[in-house]
Design an enzyme around this catalytic site. Structure first.
Site, PDB file in Angstrom:
ATOM      1  CB  SER A  14      14.896   3.268 -30.160  1.00 21.29           C
ATOM      2  OG  SER A  14      13.851   3.728 -29.771  1.00 21.29           O
ATOM      3  CG  HIS A  39      14.715   7.102 -33.312  1.00 18.34           C
ATOM      4  ND1 HIS A  39      14.676   7.610 -34.793  1.00 18.34           N
ATOM      5  CD2 HIS A  39      13.395   6.327 -32.860  1.00 18.34           C
ATOM      6  CE1 HIS A  39      13.230   6.805 -34.293  1.00 18.34           C
ATOM      7  NE2 HIS A  39      12.708   6.638 -33.991  1.00 18.34           N
ATOM      8  CG  ASP A  41      10.364   5.557 -31.254  1.00 23.58           C
ATOM      9  OD1 ASP A  41      10.380   6.111 -32.107  1.00 23.58           O
ATOM     10  OD2 ASP A  41      11.638   4.480 -30.893  1.00 23.58           O
ATOM     11  CG  MET A  43       4.663   6.099 -29.616  1.00 22.25           C
ATOM     12  SD  MET A  43       4.417   4.420 -29.355  1.00 22.25           S
ATOM     13  CE  MET A  43       6.137   3.828 -30.061  1.00 22.25           C
ATOM     14  CG  HIS A  72       9.433   8.238 -35.237  1.00 22.73           C
ATOM     15  ND1 HIS A  72       9.791   6.454 -34.878  1.00 22.73           N
ATOM     16  CD2 HIS A  72       8.116   8.634 -35.720  1.00 22.73           C
ATOM     17  CE1 HIS A  72       8.754   6.201 -35.479  1.00 22.73           C
ATOM     18  NE2 HIS A  72       8.367   7.607 -36.439  1.00 22.73           N
ATOM     19  CG  MET A  74       5.020   7.005 -34.176  1.00 22.44           C
ATOM     20  SD  MET A  74       5.818   5.513 -33.392  1.00 22.44           S
ATOM     21  CE  MET A  74       7.455   6.857 -32.843  1.00 22.44           C
ATOM     22  CG  MET A 143       7.575   3.097 -39.900  1.00 24.34           C
ATOM     23  SD  MET A 143       9.022   3.663 -38.301  1.00 24.34           S
ATOM     24  CE  MET A 143       8.455   2.199 -36.928  1.00 24.34           C
ATOM     25  CG  ASP A 181      11.981   2.808 -36.051  1.00 26.81           C
ATOM     26  OD1 ASP A 181      12.266   2.330 -34.873  1.00 26.81           O
ATOM     27  OD2 ASP A 181      11.513   4.097 -36.369  1.00 26.81           O
TER      28      ASP A 181
HETATM   29  C1  DX5 Z   1       8.471   1.938 -33.204  1.00 20.25           C
HETATM   30  C2  DX5 Z   1       9.416   2.819 -33.029  1.00 20.25           C
HETATM   31  C3  DX5 Z   1      11.181   2.212 -32.504  1.00 20.25           C
HETATM   32  C4  DX5 Z   1      11.523   1.391 -32.019  1.00 20.25           C
HETATM   33  C5  DX5 Z   1      12.223   0.227 -33.076  1.00 20.25           C
HETATM   34  O1  DX5 Z   1       7.312   2.219 -33.219  1.00 20.25           O
HETATM   35  O2  DX5 Z   1       9.632   3.476 -33.868  1.00 20.25           O
HETATM   36  O3  DX5 Z   1      11.908   2.829 -32.891  1.00 20.25           O
HETATM   37  O4  DX5 Z   1      11.757   1.938 -30.953  1.00 20.25           O
HETATM   38  O5  DX5 Z   1      12.579  -1.094 -31.665  1.00 20.25           O
HETATM   39  P1  DX5 Z   1      13.023  -1.923 -31.908  1.00 20.25           P
HETATM   40  O6  DX5 Z   1      14.507  -1.708 -32.307  1.00 20.25           O
HETATM   41  O7  DX5 Z   1      12.761  -3.261 -30.548  1.00 20.25           O
HETATM   42  O8  DX5 Z   1      12.040  -3.074 -33.297  1.00 20.25           O
HETATM   43 ZN    ZN Z   2      10.832   5.457 -34.330  1.00 26.35          ZN
END
Ligand code: DX5
Ligand code: ZN
Length: 230
Positions: A14, A39, A41, A43, A72, A74, A143, A181
């Protein structure tokens, strides 16, 4: 452990944990180190209490790598942003069950764009909510932290749900991938794999590894392989 031995687990680093000044270089390193997909993310500061990045980042890394870019989302209104991420070079989309009153519409829309789609459920959301849409999706992402931040601790309370999800997938849609994740490191990765995961998203355990990204990837691969042969 027979089941573990025969399964090749995929790693999806990620880039939330990346050094953005060196993003292209880090993505190339991950590809060389054997990452299966990247991946991404996204947000919006609304769906989760953090802001990350938008489609411009996808556009920037698209020419750097031939790995699939897994988006992903969010964000509160995924339907409005799908085309933008598709045009930027996104290869697949992960959308949350939470907060989406018309999840099936979102899933249909992604399928119309001819891209793989995954449904995501948060730690407190039961596996059963995905039952009706399971035949329609390519992936389920459980998650293992509450979304919003990297570097959080893996929630072991999700393990029974991961096992349950693996059984549901086997019965209803055996080609569907099961991805985890959050909080994945060399200690928690084997737990997730033993519970049934096919794909692991990993942020801080790779990007913050003291000996660099390639060593971070290797430690995870070794932990998974050792657990599979013990
Ligand atoms: C958090 C993300 C994850 C995050 C995971 O909301 O969806 O993908 O980057 O990071 P680690 O592996 O550090 O928990
Ligand atoms: Zn993620």
């Amino acid at each position: 452990m027979e089941e573990l031995r025969n399964r090749r687990v995929k790693l999806a680093p990620s880039i939330l944990s990346a050094d953005f000044a060196r993003l292209g270089d880090q993505v190339s390193q991950l590809e060389k180190a054997g990452a299966d997909r990247i991946h991404v993310d996204v947000m919006d500061g609304h769906f989760v209490p953090n802001i990350s990045f938008g489609a411009a980042i996808v556009q920037s890394i698209r020419p750097i790598t031939s790995l699939p870019l897994e988006i992903h989302l969010m964000i509160s209104d995924p339907n409005f942003f799908l085309e933008q991420f598709l045009e930027a070079g996104g290869d697949s989309f992960l959308v949350h069950w939470e907060g989406n009153n018309n999840l099936y519409r979102t899933i249909r829309k992604i399928k119309e764009l001819e891209k793989p789609v995954g449904v995501v459920i948060n730690p407190a959301t039961p596996a059963a909510v995905s039952e009706e849409i399971l035949p329609e999706v390519n992936l389920v992402l459980v998650m293992t932290i509450n979304p919003g931040f990297g570097g959080q601790r893996f929630l072991e309370m999700t393990l029974p749900k991961i096992r349950q999800m693996r059984q549901m997938i086997a019965q209803v849609n055996p080609n569907c991938e099961l991805e985890l994740d959050g909080g994945i490191d060399p200690t928690t990765a084997p737990m997730g794999v033993a519970a049934g995961a096919d794909v692991l998203v990993v942020g801080s355990a790779i990007f913050d590894h003291a000996d660099g990204l390639a060593v971070g990837m290797k430690s995870l691969q070794q932990a998974i392989n050792q657990a599979g042969t013990s």
